[in-house]
Design an enzyme around this catalytic site. Structure first.
Site, PDB file in Angstrom:
ATOM      1  N   GLY A   1       8.883  10.092   5.079  1.00  0.00           N
ATOM      2  CA  GLY A   1       8.844  11.322   4.315  1.00  0.00           C
ATOM      3  C   GLY A   1       9.636  11.192   3.027  1.00  0.00           C
ATOM      4  O   GLY A   1      10.308  10.189   2.786  1.00  0.00           O
TER       5      GLY A   1
ATOM      6  N   LYS B   1       2.519   4.084  -0.280  1.00  0.00           N
ATOM      7  CA  LYS B   1       2.936   4.913  -1.419  1.00  0.00           C
ATOM      8  C   LYS B   1       3.787   4.096  -2.389  1.00  0.00           C
ATOM      9  O   LYS B   1       3.822   4.380  -3.597  1.00  0.00           O
ATOM     10  CB  LYS B   1       3.676   6.167  -0.929  1.00  0.00           C
ATOM     11  CG  LYS B   1       4.865   5.921  -0.009  1.00  0.00           C
ATOM     12  CD  LYS B   1       6.167   5.699  -0.741  1.00  0.00           C
ATOM     13  CE  LYS B   1       7.300   5.416   0.225  1.00  0.00           C
ATOM     14  NZ  LYS B   1       8.602   5.239  -0.459  1.00  0.00           N
TER      15      LYS B   1
ATOM     16  N   THR C   1       8.135   9.358  -4.703  1.00  0.00           N
ATOM     17  CA  THR C   1       8.309   7.960  -5.101  1.00  0.00           C
ATOM     18  C   THR C   1       7.659   7.653  -6.441  1.00  0.00           C
ATOM     19  O   THR C   1       8.144   6.794  -7.187  1.00  0.00           O
ATOM     20  CB  THR C   1       7.733   7.033  -4.003  1.00  0.00           C
ATOM     21  OG1 THR C   1       8.224   7.448  -2.733  1.00  0.00           O
ATOM     22  CG2 THR C   1       8.149   5.589  -4.236  1.00  0.00           C
TER      23      THR C   1
END
Length: 345
Positions: A137, A192, A249
């Site tokens: 997360g 990600k 990110t």
């Protein structure tokens, strides 16, 4: 009720999770470096990571895995993805029966295409498999250490064990949700970082905000396709481990992977960027693994492929961007909920 906890890995994330656990529990923090261990126990500061934060007295550092794991009911893993297999081959025999193992490691093993959960199942005794939990997360270590509001997800096939970790780690500023889609959570958490490098390159090259939004949106579709092809639930990628972590990110300047991309976009050589970071940017290795995994699955991953080409020195960021923009024109399909992940993008 106290839960004796071990944290393996004294980098930024391991240090902040040890601080989090030490609110109410005794924590053994394992590090490879004797100097780091001595400094933590003597000065109550990690000399390399998050060094500005004073560490609670409940944290005791050690270089001995047997000592770190003895009597520990909760084992949190925060080592670099490329070293997880070797560390756990050594640590596995010392993990207590019934202990819950939480992996905060994000990556894909290049040789096997396994997520970190898969690596752990490959290494650990089957007795431990039901109690492996993935933590993921939007969560920068420095903000956790500062007790800034942070929300994560905990995934375990046996959700009761994720709920147990949820009860142990949650506090007024660190909130945990639970779920069972382990492969989805881990795929999202790993990939990600690849998209964050792409967005960083775009921003570094001053391609604009439109380009940033496009890369994040199509990047999420790309991540989802790869996850669904492995059996993940599409909805997972709209949650904390997917969209949540991707947004953070790609746009947060504390992101090491974004900073790698920014440097590349500005024309700096990769070795220089990595040396300046001083920490592992997981997306570099994950990009190579992701391209290989996508090919194995028969799934298109054009953004990852172009990031790999830049990392390997085959293209400039500008050439990679142009390659993405000049691909065959297509109809947009909602890849987020597309069950047949093997279709073209």
């Amino acid at each position: 009720m106290r839960t004796p906890t071990a944290v393996l890995g004294a980098g930024s994330f391991g240090t902040c999770l040890a601080m989090l656990g030490a609110r109410e529990h005794d924590v053994k923090l394992w590090a490879r470096s004797e100097g780091t261990v001595e400094a933590i126990n003597r000065d109550r500061h990690n000399p390399r990571y998050l060094s500005e934060f004073e560490l609670p007295e409940r944290i005791e550092a050690t270089t001995d895995l047997r000592e770190a794991l003895a009597g520990r009911e909760l084992v949190i893993l925060a080592v670099p993805s490329h070293s997880l297999r070797a560390v756990m081959q050594e640590a596995g025999p010392y993990i207590e029966p019934g202990a819950i193992v939480v992996s905060a490691v994000k990556g894909i093993e290049y040789e096997t295409g396994l997520t970190m959960h898969g690596v752990l199942e490959d290494v650990l005794d089957p007795e431990h498999h039901p109690r492996i939990v993935a933590l993921s997360g939007p969560s920068f270590a420095r903000e956790i250490a500062r007790q800034r509001p942070t929300v994560v997800t905990l995934a375990c096939r046996e959700e009761a064990f994720a709920i147990a970790v949820q009860a142990t780690l949650s506090c007024p500023w660190f909130r945990c949700y639970t779920q069972t889609d382990v492969i989805g959570v881990e795929t999202a958490g790993a990939l990600k970082n690849v998209i964050a490098i792409a967005v960083g390159m775009s921003d570094g090259a001053e391609a604009g905000l439109n380009a940033r939004a496009a890369l994040m949106t199509r990047g999420l579709a790309e991540i989802t396709r790869i996850g669904v092809a492995q059996g993940a639930e599409p909805e997972t990628f709209l949650g904390l481990a997917g969209m949540g972590d991707l947004l953070l990110t790609c746009t947060g300047d504390l992101s090491r992977n974004r900073r790698v991309g920014l440097g590349l976009g500005r024309g700096r050589p990769l070795p220089e960027i990595v040396a300046e970071l001083g920490e592992v940017a997981e997306g570099i290795q994950t990009t190579r693994a992701a391209v290989r995994l996508a090919a194995r699955l028969g799934v298109e991953a054009p953004i990852a492929a172009q990031v790999r080409a830049v990392l390997e020195g085959e293209k400039t960021p500008q050439e990679a961007g142009q390659a993405l923009m000049s691909r065959q024109l297509k109809s947009e399909r909602d890849a987020t909920f597309q069950r047949d992940a093997r279709r073209d993008d």
